[in-house]
Design a protein around this motif. Structure first.
Motif: not given
Length: 304
Positions: A233, A235, A275, A279-281, A283
């Motif tokens: 991730v 963030g 997530a 507010k994490v992305q 990947r």
């Protein structure tokens, strides 16, 4: 057609079992045979070639009964032995041509096939030199050439990279891959080098103390080990992981990523919810796949 099948196959030496009731049904393709020293790998190969007689049970190779159709079988199967068995005073050309004739090829065909396979294995320029002056890697190539000279449907390779340096080993593995992918020949690769089998083979059989402890397609056996998920991730990773643990997930940080050790039915919903909340992305999100070494060690636990 099955490449190899065996039912209740056993072999005893002085009352001690080297193989104990093996049952196998192996499809054509590239097959890896793994096991510790003494697990029964070489005994199995010799039984499949009809060079040993089983104590009990039966086996077929390419549909042929190894006990009653040995001569026909050896016309259709090539064998690269582990042992040092090459006559030092013969040239590679003379040896391979003679092996071709012993396998039933006419003189002219044996000569032509000998030129072809020696070029294939990289000994075209050295084929008339006495084998006694060859390096270990060159001798391994001679053994491979004689196993291929009669155009077999299946080749049994016993420790084909034994004693080779890293470059020679890589070249031998490439040759073995070409045997399967470009020549369409099935192969059984017996090796103690797990990486060699993992790189070359599609199917694997693992022996322990003369018995089969695992067999199947490589990707299914390795994928079956991975009960977890690997994530990466961008963030606030710490807050994200804390939230996953708050939902009862067993989470570990590995190599800059996140490993969820046991994937429950609702794990994907939990991941997506966390997530969004943190507010994490995301990947990377994929099922964990382990190595052949991990499978082998799991099947061969060491005493503490």
């Amino acid at each position: 057609m099955l490449a190899i099948s065996a039912h209740g196959l056993s072999k005893n030496y002085n009352g001690t079992p080297a193989l104990d009731g093996l049952t196998l049904d192996i499809p054509e393709g590239s097959i890896g045979l793994l096991g510790e020293n003494g697990a029964g790998k070489t005994t199995l190969i010799k039984l499949l070639l009809g060079l040993l007689h089983p104590t009990a049970g039966s086996a077929r190779v390419l549909g042929l009964d190894v006990a009653h159709q040995g001569l026909e079988l050896r016309h259709r199967v090539g064998y690269m032995p582990e042992d040092e068995c090459l006559p030092p005073d013969m040239s590679a050309f003379d040896l391979v041509a003679r092996m071709g004739k012993l396998s039933g090829l006419p003189q002219e065909a044996a000569v032509q096939r000998t030129h072809d396979v020696l070029h294939l294995v990289g000994l075209g320029e050295e084929r008339y030199r006495p084998i006694g002056g060859y390096s270990v890697g060159m001798k391994q190539r001679v053994k491979l050439a004689q196993a291929l000279v009669h155009d077999p449907k299946l080749v049994l390779l016993d420790e084909p990279t034994s004693g080779m340096d890293p470059q020679g080993r890589e070249e031998m593995l490439e040759l073995i891959r070409d045997i399967r992918t470009k020549m369409g020949i099935s192969l059984l690769l017996s090796s103690h080098l797990l990486l060699d089998v993992e790189r070359v083979c599609e199917y694997v059989v693992i022996l322990r103390a003369g018995q089969v402890v695992a067999q199947g397609l490589m990707h299914e056996l390795l994928g079956g080990l991975g009960e977890g998920l690997l994530l990466r991730v961008v963030g606030d990773q710490d807050t994200f992981v804390h939230g996953l643990r708050g939902h009862g997930l067993d989470v570990e940080m590995v190599g800059g990523g996140i490993l969820i050790k046991t994937a429950t039915e609702d794990v994907y919903d939990i991941i997506l919810k966390q997530a969004v909340e943190t507010k994490v992305q995301l990947r990377r999100l994929e099922r964990e796949v382990r190595s052949l070494e991990e499978l082998f060690l799991a099947l061969h636990p060491r005493a503490s």
